[in-house]
Design a protein around this motif. Structure first.
Motif, short mmCIF file in Angstrom:
data_model
loop_
_atom_site.label_atom_id
_atom_site.label_comp_id
_atom_site.label_asym_id
_atom_site.label_seq_id
_atom_site.Cartn_x
_atom_site.Cartn_y
_atom_site.Cartn_z
N THR A 1 2.25 20.34 3.66
CA THR A 1 1.67 20.30 2.30
C THR A 1 0.80 21.51 2.02
OG1 THR A 1 -0.25 19.02 3.09
CG2 THR A 1 1.67 17.78 2.32
N GLY A 2 0.82 22.50 2.91
CA GLY A 2 -0.09 23.63 2.81
C GLY A 2 0.10 24.49 1.58
N SER A 3 1.30 24.49 1.00
CA SER A 3 1.58 25.33 -0.18
C SER A 3 1.54 24.54 -1.49
CB SER A 3 2.95 26.00 -0.03
OG SER A 3 2.96 26.88 1.07
N LEU A 4 1.11 23.29 -1.41
CA LEU A 4 1.20 22.41 -2.58
C LEU A 4 -0.17 22.00 -3.07
CD1 LEU A 4 4.03 20.10 -1.17
CD2 LEU A 4 4.31 22.09 -2.67
N ASP A 5 -0.27 21.69 -4.37
CA ASP A 5 -1.52 21.15 -4.88
C ASP A 5 -1.71 19.73 -4.36
OD1 ASP A 5 -0.59 19.05 -6.99
OD2 ASP A 5 0.57 20.84 -7.51
N PHE A 6 -2.92 19.21 -4.55
CA PHE A 6 -3.27 17.93 -3.92
C PHE A 6 -2.33 16.81 -4.34
CE2 PHE A 6 -5.53 13.85 -4.05
CZ PHE A 6 -5.88 13.73 -2.72
N ILE B 1 3.70 13.66 1.18
CA ILE B 1 3.27 12.89 2.34
C ILE B 1 3.86 11.48 2.30
CG2 ILE B 1 1.28 11.78 3.44
CD1 ILE B 1 -0.36 14.28 2.60
N ASP B 2 3.73 10.83 1.14
CA ASP B 2 4.26 9.47 1.01
C ASP B 2 5.76 9.44 1.27
OD1 ASP B 2 1.75 8.54 0.34
OD2 ASP B 2 2.12 8.53 -1.83
N LEU B 3 6.47 10.41 0.74
CA LEU B 3 7.92 10.47 0.92
C LEU B 3 8.29 10.74 2.37
CD1 LEU B 3 10.76 10.45 -0.27
CD2 LEU B 3 10.43 12.85 -0.92
N MET B 4 7.57 11.65 3.02
CA MET B 4 7.87 11.98 4.41
C MET B 4 7.68 10.78 5.33
SD MET B 4 6.32 15.12 6.69
CE MET B 4 4.61 14.57 6.48
N VAL C 1 2.74 11.74 15.18
CA VAL C 1 1.64 12.37 15.90
C VAL C 1 1.23 13.65 15.17
CG1 VAL C 1 0.92 13.44 18.07
CG2 VAL C 1 2.41 11.43 18.09
N ALA C 2 -0.06 13.80 14.92
CA ALA C 2 -0.60 15.00 14.29
C ALA C 2 -1.25 15.89 15.35
CB ALA C 2 -1.62 14.64 13.22
N ILE C 3 -0.93 17.16 15.31
CA ILE C 3 -1.60 18.16 16.14
C ILE C 3 -2.59 18.88 15.23
CG2 ILE C 3 -1.32 20.21 17.58
CD1 ILE C 3 1.56 19.28 18.12
N VAL C 4 -3.86 18.74 15.54
CA VAL C 4 -4.90 19.28 14.67
C VAL C 4 -5.78 20.26 15.44
CG1 VAL C 4 -4.91 17.22 13.20
CG2 VAL C 4 -6.46 17.35 15.15
N THR D 1 -1.27 20.17 11.11
CA THR D 1 -1.90 20.12 9.79
C THR D 1 -3.40 20.39 9.87
OG1 THR D 1 -2.18 18.80 7.78
CG2 THR D 1 -2.31 17.62 9.88
N HIS D 2 -3.93 20.96 8.77
CA HIS D 2 -5.38 21.05 8.57
C HIS D 2 -5.86 19.88 7.70
CE1 HIS D 2 -4.76 25.38 9.59
NE2 HIS D 2 -5.95 25.22 10.11
N ASP D 3 -4.93 19.14 7.12
CA ASP D 3 -5.24 18.09 6.16
C ASP D 3 -5.67 16.83 6.90
OD1 ASP D 3 -5.17 16.02 4.28
OD2 ASP D 3 -3.51 16.90 3.17
N GLU D 4 -6.95 16.48 6.79
CA GLU D 4 -7.47 15.32 7.51
C GLU D 4 -6.81 14.02 7.05
OE1 GLU D 4 -11.69 15.26 7.20
OE2 GLU D 4 -11.98 17.11 8.34
N LYS D 5 -6.54 13.92 5.74
CA LYS D 5 -5.91 12.69 5.23
C LYS D 5 -4.48 12.56 5.74
CE LYS D 5 -8.73 12.06 1.10
NZ LYS D 5 -8.74 11.90 -0.38
N LEU D 6 -3.77 13.68 5.83
CA LEU D 6 -2.42 13.65 6.38
C LEU D 6 -2.46 13.27 7.86
CD1 LEU D 6 0.60 14.13 6.48
CD2 LEU D 6 0.16 16.60 6.52
N ALA D 7 -3.37 13.87 8.60
CA ALA D 7 -3.49 13.55 10.03
C ALA D 7 -3.83 12.08 10.24
CB ALA D 7 -4.55 14.43 10.68
N ALA D 8 -4.66 11.52 9.34
CA ALA D 8 -5.07 10.13 9.48
C ALA D 8 -3.92 9.16 9.25
CB ALA D 8 -6.21 9.83 8.50
N ARG D 9 -2.87 9.61 8.57
CA ARG D 9 -1.70 8.75 8.36
C ARG D 9 -0.88 8.58 9.64
NH1 ARG D 9 0.21 8.49 2.86
NH2 ARG D 9 2.04 7.43 3.72
N CYS D 10 -1.09 9.45 10.61
CA CYS D 10 -0.34 9.39 11.86
C CYS D 10 -0.94 8.35 12.80
CB CYS D 10 -0.33 10.76 12.54
SG CYS D 10 0.54 12.04 11.59
N SER D 11 -0.14 7.89 13.73
CA SER D 11 -0.61 6.89 14.68
C SER D 11 -1.52 7.50 15.75
CB SER D 11 0.58 6.20 15.36
OG SER D 11 1.48 7.15 15.92
#
Length: 226
Positions: free
Chosen positions: A171-176, A183-186, A38-41, A201-211
């Motif tokens: 992923t906020g401190s990391l390059d793309f 993300i893949d590993l997590m 679950v992503a909290i955005v 997260t602010h990362d839309e792609k990361l949030a989209a990976r969540c159910s």
């Protein structure tokens, strides 16, 4: 049927601002089940990190209920909440939160000290191997890249096979490119262990990976998207 890991009912958080009260969270309610991601955005200042802290029992709300595995965290003192976290919770932070004077292996082992885990050192070595750091066991954080430090943090979070991993802008401190590998590993670790993952997260792609996505605006839950 999946069991509820987290149940939130009528959650409110008020802080005093001089003679008036400022509402940080208002009437938040939802349930998160075992194995969900679950992503909290929401925008900066919306209250999402405050909400994450409440879910983990790091802070107590002004009102409402937070049940973690059936325990009402709002009725427990800090020692009892800390015991629940030690047994059932892993954390991943944007700033990694590693101890500079400890090696990668020692940082991961630190997360197991308060639990009865057989073969602790082997389990920690195996988890660092799993995240691709088998040849970095004795390296301190300052000798590791940002991506390597976050992999140590992932190993620390998952080594005890917790019920829930809470991740705050992982992923906020990391390059793309590095962020994508993290993300893949997590998500791979989450799937392998059947862990419940709750992340801010602010990362839309990361949030989209969540159910599911829980959208917080000005302290209110305004959208729950599948």
């Amino acid at each position: 049927m999946s069991r509820a890991i987290l149940e939130v009912e009528g959650l409110n958080q008020l802080v005093q601002d001089g003679e008036s009260s400022l509402s940080i969270l208002e009437n938040i309610s939802f349930t998160i089940n075992q194995g969900e991601a679950v992503a909290i955005v929401g925008a900066s200042g919306s209250g999402k990190s405050t909400l994450l802290g409440m879910l983990a029992g790091l802070d107590i709300p002004s009102g409402g209920v937070v049940r973690f595995l059936g325990h009402d965290l709002t009725q427990l003192n800090e020692d009892k909440r800390a015991t629940i976290r030690a047994e059932h919770v892993g954390f991943v932070f944007q700033s990694f939160q590693l101890l500079d004077h400890l090696s990668a292996l020692e940082n991961v082992m630190l997360a197991t000290e308060l639990t009865a885990m057989p073969n602790r050192e082997k389990a920690c070595r195996d988890m660092l191997e799993r995240v691709g750091l088998g040849d970095r066991l004795n390296h301190t954080p300052k000798t590791l890249s940002g991506g390597e430090q976050q992999r140590v943090a992932l190993a620390r979070a998952f080594v005890r096979k917790p019920s829930v991993v809470f991740a705050d802008e992982p992923t906020g401190s990391l390059d793309f490119a590095t962020g994508q590998r993290i993300i893949d590993l997590m998500f791979a670790l989450q799937k392998e262990q059947g862990t419940t993952l709750v992340l801010v997260t602010h990362d839309e792609k990361l949030a989209a990976r969540c159910s599911r996505q829980l959208t917080v605006v000005a302290g209110k839950l305004v959208q729950e998207a599948v």
